[in-house]
Design an enzyme around this catalytic site. Structure first.
Site, short mmCIF file in Angstrom:
data_model
loop_
_atom_site.label_atom_id
_atom_site.label_comp_id
_atom_site.label_asym_id
_atom_site.label_seq_id
_atom_site.Cartn_x
_atom_site.Cartn_y
_atom_site.Cartn_z
N THR A 199 0.86 -1.18 0.00
CA THR A 199 0.00 0.00 0.00
C THR A 199 0.90 1.23 0.00
O THR A 199 2.01 1.18 0.50
CB THR A 199 -0.86 -0.04 1.28
OG1 THR A 199 -1.78 -1.12 1.17
CG2 THR A 199 -1.61 1.25 1.52
N ILE A 228 -12.87 -5.10 1.49
CA ILE A 228 -12.42 -3.74 1.79
C ILE A 228 -11.40 -3.83 2.92
O ILE A 228 -11.64 -4.47 3.94
CB ILE A 228 -13.61 -2.84 2.18
CG1 ILE A 228 -14.49 -2.61 0.94
CG2 ILE A 228 -13.12 -1.50 2.75
CD1 ILE A 228 -15.79 -1.92 1.21
N GLU A 251 -1.08 -5.72 7.23
CA GLU A 251 -2.19 -6.67 7.29
C GLU A 251 -3.47 -5.91 7.65
O GLU A 251 -3.71 -5.57 8.81
CB GLU A 251 -1.89 -7.75 8.33
CG GLU A 251 -2.88 -8.88 8.33
CD GLU A 251 -2.57 -9.90 9.41
OE1 GLU A 251 -3.52 -10.58 9.83
OE2 GLU A 251 -1.40 -10.02 9.83
#
EC number: 3.4.19.5
Length: 329
Positions: A199, A228, A251
């Site tokens: 990310t 999501i 995570e």
């Protein structure tokens, strides 16, 4: 301390066998994004504009897992998500399930600025994007050959994620790959053979002491359609207030359970901890057995990071000339 500060990340949970050339590639991208943010801060751009600008750059480069280069769902498609938060009035915008929006972070910004809501997802978010006239592209734009290979491996091994960048010579099948990788990591009981979510995020405090945060991701390789993660969830993956700005990675399910980003601000506010102490506290106390990392800035111009993984792609800079880009502990 005072003055502006900026930090960027490209994900936590990096395999120690990551080839040197891939490490250098990541450091170059982080350095480029830091310099872009530094220039914007020197031009007195507000923190909220700087985080959007930097994350857009990260989304456009396929190296990390956001925008172009996003992880693929079990259906082989991209479902992207992002969020942005402006500290002074705690305004925020978030999006999920995007398949055609070139820069998810900018749509999140438009949700914040141009809609009556804080969060739009899937077909509603796509409709809002068309209404706002943002740049749309075919889903294929986001899909890289490397990620197609990763999805194939993940499906064969019945695993959520593989990292294609780590060469495992002489192994023909995924079963062999899975057996060769000794990983105790699991997500909600499912094995994760090599965990590298990647990310992206950016946090900024400007010279006026205004904090902002932005996070963007493609999620997990081979994720269930409709999943999501933490990145678009305000308080979990992203948070900014009058005290600090925080962006998390790792995570997602563990970050959600620990409301990780908000907890940094909470322990600063309620326990009186400084920025780095607050970051260390939440990494140690709020992740249970999860794996994650985060970057943060404070209204006083401090910058901090923390992670409990092998490494985190990260970089930071402050107005007094400090600048650092790193991967490992």
């Amino acid at each position: 301390m005072g003055g502006w500060a900026i930090a960027v990340h490209g994900g936590a949970g990096i395999d120690p066998n990551l080839p040197t050339e891939k490490q250098e590639e990541a450091k170059l991208l982080l350095t480029r994004c830091l310099n872009l943010g530094i220039s914007a801060l020197r031009s007195n751009l507000p923190a909220i504009d700087v985080v959007e600008l930097v994350v857009r750059e990260l989304e456009t480069d396929p190296l990390f897992n956001s925008g172009r280069g996003s992880a693929l769902s079990e259906n082989g498609t991209v479902e992207m998500e992002a969020s942005i938060m402006d500290g002074p009035k705690r305004r925020c915008g978030a999006v999920s399930g995007l398949t055609t929006v070139k820069n998810p972070i900018s749509l999140a910004r438009l949700v914040m600025d141009k809609s009556p809501h804080s969060y739009l997802a899937f077909s509603g978010a796509e409709a809002f994007a068309r209404q706002q006239g943002v740049e749309l592209v075919e889903n294929e734009y986001f899909i890289t050959e490397e990620n197609k290979g990763m999805l194939k491996l993940a499906k064969e091994a019945n695993s959520i994620l593989f990292d294609y960048r780590v060469p495992i010579a002489g192994l023909e099948s995924c079963t062999a790959v899975a057996a060769a990788v000794d990983s105790p990591l699991q997500m909600n009981g499912l094995p994760i053979s090599i965990y590298a979510p990647e990310t992206v995020g950016c946090v900024v405090v400007d010279s006026q002491g205004r904090c902002a945060a932005a996070t963007s991701t493609g999620g997990l390789m081979n994720k269930m359609s409709g999943r999501i993660g933490d990145s678009p969830l305000i308080g979990s993956g992203t948070y900014a207030c009058n005290l600090c700005g925080v962006s998390c990675t790792g995570e997602g399910e563990a970050i959600i359970r620990g409301t990780l980003a908000r907890d940094v601000a909470a322990v600063m506010e309620y326990k009186g901890l400084g920025l780095q102490a607050a970051v260390d506290y939440v990494i140690k106390e709020r992740l249970d057995e999860g794996q994650a990392g985060l970057i943060a800035v404070s209204k006083d111009g401090e910058v901090a990071c923390g992670f409990n993984t092998n490494g985190m792609f990260r970089g930071c800079a402050t107005q007094d000339g400090f600048m650092e880009v790193g991967i490992w502990n």
